[in-house]
Design a protein around this motif. Structure first.
Motif, PDB file in Angstrom:
ATOM      1  N   UNK A 197       0.812  -1.223   0.000  1.00  0.00           N
ATOM      2  CA  UNK A 197       0.000   0.000   0.000  1.00  0.00           C
ATOM      3  C   UNK A 197       0.847   1.275   0.000  1.00  0.00           C
ATOM      4  N   UNK A 198       2.109   1.129   0.356  1.00  0.00           N
ATOM      5  CA  UNK A 198       2.969   2.309   0.347  1.00  0.00           C
ATOM      6  C   UNK A 198       3.143   2.859  -1.074  1.00  0.00           C
ATOM      7  N   UNK A 199       2.970   2.021  -2.079  1.00  0.00           N
ATOM      8  CA  UNK A 199       3.063   2.502  -3.466  1.00  0.00           C
ATOM      9  C   UNK A 199       1.939   3.479  -3.777  1.00  0.00           C
ATOM     10  N   UNK A 200       0.773   3.273  -3.185  1.00  0.00           N
ATOM     11  CA  UNK A 200      -0.347   4.214  -3.360  1.00  0.00           C
ATOM     12  C   UNK A 200      -0.005   5.544  -2.692  1.00  0.00           C
ATOM     13  N   UNK A 201       0.602   5.468  -1.532  1.00  0.00           N
ATOM     14  CA  UNK A 201       0.995   6.678  -0.815  1.00  0.00           C
ATOM     15  C   UNK A 201       2.006   7.473  -1.633  1.00  0.00           C
ATOM     16  N   UNK A 202       2.917   6.771  -2.299  1.00  0.00           N
ATOM     17  CA  UNK A 202       3.911   7.465  -3.109  1.00  0.00           C
ATOM     18  C   UNK A 202       3.236   8.322  -4.175  1.00  0.00           C
ATOM     19  N   UNK A 203       2.206   7.774  -4.811  1.00  0.00           N
ATOM     20  CA  UNK A 203       1.470   8.546  -5.816  1.00  0.00           C
ATOM     21  C   UNK A 203       0.789   9.758  -5.187  1.00  0.00           C
ATOM     22  N   UNK A 204       0.230   9.588  -3.992  1.00  0.00           N
ATOM     23  CA  UNK A 204      -0.453  10.699  -3.325  1.00  0.00           C
ATOM     24  C   UNK A 204       0.519  11.795  -2.890  1.00  0.00           C
ATOM     25  N   UNK A 205       1.729  11.382  -2.502  1.00  0.00           N
ATOM     26  CA  UNK A 205       2.709  12.357  -2.044  1.00  0.00           C
ATOM     27  C   UNK A 205       3.096  13.337  -3.149  1.00  0.00           C
ATOM     28  N   UNK A 206       3.069  12.863  -4.387  1.00  0.00           N
ATOM     29  CA  UNK A 206       3.447  13.739  -5.501  1.00  0.00           C
ATOM     30  C   UNK A 206       2.466  14.895  -5.667  1.00  0.00           C
ATOM     31  N   UNK A 207       1.259  14.715  -5.158  1.00  0.00           N
ATOM     32  CA  UNK A 207       0.213  15.726  -5.332  1.00  0.00           C
ATOM     33  C   UNK A 207       0.061  16.637  -4.123  1.00  0.00           C
ATOM     34  N   UNK A 208       0.780  16.326  -3.057  1.00  0.00           N
ATOM     35  CA  UNK A 208       0.578  17.036  -1.797  1.00  0.00           C
ATOM     36  C   UNK A 208       1.669  18.083  -1.589  1.00  0.00           C
TER      37      UNK A 208
END
Length: 258
Positions: free
Chosen positions: A95-106
């Motif tokens: 699930x950390x891979x999903x977080x990585x995608x979200x971090x790019x937008x934050x």
């Protein structure tokens, strides 16, 4: 003074995760209170600590980062830190891979992981972080948290080329995000000192980096014992007290402390 050490490499297969696993154990054996943190969606470090179903864990680096992204209060430390033998662990999962995608937008997301580790710094002598084999968002976040970076290199041409790119990235992070970051040193792993390739690559790295960066005297030999120990969720010293690789990691821990 506690220290956050990030173990990073631009390419896989250089013994990065094994180094985190075994250095953590060796430092603990030498009396240090150590937290290992798996910040890689491949969760190899978590597996090396004997956790075979990380998707079933209630708390991981992924859930903690989600809480921080959504401005939620973190759970109590006792709930998300696992004690495994002499070393504490914050595990990871896919699930950390999903977080990585979200971090790019934050906005300002590169500071979330450093804030998490800073909240734990007072509880440990060393916090050692395993990272992705790439220079993506998660690795940048980890380097932003680091006091020092340890760079494992196996004696292969591609590994040395990756070393050049990683050092450039670390210097950029020092200028832009984390002025306190230092080069902890280059660690040679998977070494067969009898080969001409090892001698050549070792000489090249020494010539290129010795004047500006520490190169650890400890050299981790190539051996199947490390992989066998990882498969059993053990450090190599726990698996075989006489293993040359285990003894080399213990000497590395002494160098780190020195």
């Amino acid at each position: 003074m506690s220290k956050i050490v990030v173990v990073a490499a631009q390419k896989g297969g250089v013994g990065k995760t094994s180094t985190v696993r075994n250095l953590s154990y060796s430092l603990a054996e030498l009396g240090q209170h150590v937290l290992a943190v798996d910040f890689d969606p491949q969760f190899n470090l978590t597996t090396c600590f004997g956790i075979n179903d990380p998707e079933k864990l209630e708390y991981t680096t992924a859930t903690l980062m989600t809480d921080m992204l959504e401005d939620r209060e973190l759970p109590p430390k006792k709930d998300f830190i696992l004690s495994i033998g002499k070393v504490d662990l914050i595990p990871s999962n896919i699930q950390l891979s999903v977080i990585e995608a979200n971090l790019r937008l934050e906005m300002g997301s590169e500071h979330l992981f450093p804030n998490l580790l800073e909240s734990l710094r007072g509880d440990y002598d060393y916090i050692i972080v395993d990272t992705c084999p790439s220079l993506g968002t998660l690795t940048i976040s980890a380097l932003t948290a680091a006091d020092e970076v340890m760079i494992p290199v196996n004696p292969q041409l591609l590994a040395v080329m990756g070393l050049q790119e990683l050092t450039k990235t670390i210097l950029k992070i020092k200028r832009r995000l984390n002025p306190k970051i230092k080069f902890g040193g280059i660690l040679f792993t998977m070494c067969d000192k009898r080969t001409n390739l090892y001698k050549e690559i070792s000489s090249q790295v020494d010539t290129a980096y010795r004047s500006g960066m520490r190169i650890f005297d400890s050299r981790i030999p190539t051996t199947v014992k490390v992989g066998e120990a990882n498969g059993l969720g053990l450090s190599v010293l726990e698996y075989d007290k006489k293993s040359p690789a285990g003894l080399a990691y213990m000497e590395l821990a002494k160098e780190v402390l020195a």
